[in-house]
Scaffold this motif. Structure first.
Motif, short mmCIF file in Angstrom:
data_model
loop_
_atom_site.label_atom_id
_atom_site.label_comp_id
_atom_site.label_asym_id
_atom_site.label_seq_id
_atom_site.Cartn_x
_atom_site.Cartn_y
_atom_site.Cartn_z
N THR A 162 0.81 -1.21 0.00
CA THR A 162 0.00 0.00 0.00
C THR A 162 0.84 1.27 0.00
O THR A 162 0.31 2.37 -0.12
CB THR A 162 -0.93 0.02 1.23
N ARG A 163 2.15 1.13 0.16
CA ARG A 163 3.07 2.29 0.14
C ARG A 163 4.14 2.03 -0.92
O ARG A 163 5.34 2.11 -0.66
CB ARG A 163 3.72 2.49 1.50
N ALA A 164 3.70 1.71 -2.12
CA ALA A 164 4.59 1.20 -3.16
C ALA A 164 5.70 2.17 -3.56
O ALA A 164 6.76 1.75 -4.02
CB ALA A 164 3.77 0.82 -4.40
N THR A 165 5.48 3.47 -3.41
CA THR A 165 6.47 4.44 -3.90
C THR A 165 7.38 4.98 -2.79
O THR A 165 8.17 5.89 -3.03
CB THR A 165 5.75 5.63 -4.56
N MET A 166 7.28 4.42 -1.59
CA MET A 166 7.94 5.02 -0.44
C MET A 166 9.46 5.03 -0.57
O MET A 166 10.12 6.03 -0.26
CB MET A 166 7.51 4.31 0.85
N TRP A 167 10.06 3.92 -1.03
CA TRP A 167 11.52 3.91 -1.18
C TRP A 167 11.99 4.92 -2.21
O TRP A 167 12.98 5.62 -2.02
CB TRP A 167 12.02 2.51 -1.54
#
Length: 300
Positions: free
Chosen positions: A198-203
């Motif tokens: 659900t936080r796919a772009t965090m990195w």
């Protein structure tokens, strides 16, 4: 115009229908209700006659919901939840207590709220809590929910959102990688990374905040919730970006470590949501939450 009495649902019949649908078998539904198979069949038949449609296809050794049954099932489950909640509120009142119904996402409720909840209850000895962990936005009224904790944008139909705090994530390691220390963000480019679906772009956002472009920011292992990601970090499967408030115990015990002091503030935040027009029943809990954030920071 009031609903005719004959059209009002019989809760026992609805409970029988729900169990039969869940088990796919009248006998197992009857065993749970202390009813015979023939009694379950009679209840279902009565409901089918009342609705005017078959609710199950009777197959050898099992029953399968018809389209009408599949459409009815979620509404029946909603009514049963409301009935159970109503009785909990009623019995609390009969015992001279009050009941506060709360909802929070599962990982947050387990890892942040539960360790702190005894403090609140000690301050309000006549209070009982009814804690649920439904995810996403739901109808607060139909769930008889007095207060919900919501992560995202301050949008909740039928609810008033009050800002609680922002969220800050930090790069964390455990297991065989627990002693890893890096001097700069670039050193993490080659390390195995863990992701929450659900936080796919965090990195990618974290590397960008450090002035770096990560060609393979989405490489590594993926998990559909923070709870699994935390356990994967503990097992040494890789480095993860985790909210510190979810891993307080692991950091204190030394099971996890922050590999670089480079926090990232996410775009979304935590909000306290109260039903519109419900009054201030949950005001004391909301004030307590704000105090917990002030004295024991939720964000870092």
């Amino acid at each position: 115009m009031p609903l005719q009495r004959r059209l009002l649902p019989d809760m026992k019949v609805l409970q029988t229908f729900e169990l039969a649908a869940r088990h796919g078998n009248f006998t197992r539904a009857g065993a749970e209700l202390a009813l015979t198979q023939s009694a379950v069949s009679r209840h279902v038949r009565d409901l089918e006659e009342q609705i005017g449609k078959p609710l199950f296809d009777r197959l050898r050794g099992r029953v399968v919901l018809t389209q009408a049954g599949a459409e009815l099932l979620p509404e029946v489950q909603r009514l049963l939840r409301m009935a159970e909640s109503t009785m909990r509120h009623a019995t609390a009142g009969a015992q001279g207590q009050s009941l506060l119904a709360l909802n929070a996402p599962p990982t947050f409720a387990t890892r942040w709220l539960m360790p702190r909840l005894p403090d609140f209850l000690a301050r309000h000895p006549g209070l009982r809590v009814d804690v649920s962990t439904n995810t996403g936005v739901f109808d607060l009224g139909s769930r008889q929910c007095d207060l919900a904790l919501h992560f995202g944008q301050p949008l909740w139909p039928g609810g008033q959102c009050s800002y609680l705090c922002s969220e800050i994530v930090v790069p964390v390691a455990g297991g065989a990688l627990r002693d890893l220390k890096v001097a700069r963000a670039g050193e993490l480019l080659a390390q195995p990374k863990l992701h929450v679906t659900t936080r796919a772009t965090m990195w990618g956002e974290w590397f960008a905040s450090q002035g770096l472009e990560a060609a393979d920011a989405q490489g590594g292992h993926w998990f559909d919730e923070f709870a699994l990601s935390i356990e994967a970090v503990r097992a040494g499967l890789g480095i993860a970006l985790l909210p510190r408030y979810l891993i307080e115990a692991e950091l204190e015990r030394g099971e996890l470590c922050i590999v670089l002091d480079a926090p990232l503030s996410t775009e979304q935040a935590w909000y306290i949501v109260a039903p519109e027009g419900r009054g201030d029943k949950a005001a004391a809990f909301a004030d307590w939450l704000l105090g917990q954030v002030s004295f024991r920071p939720l964000v870092g």
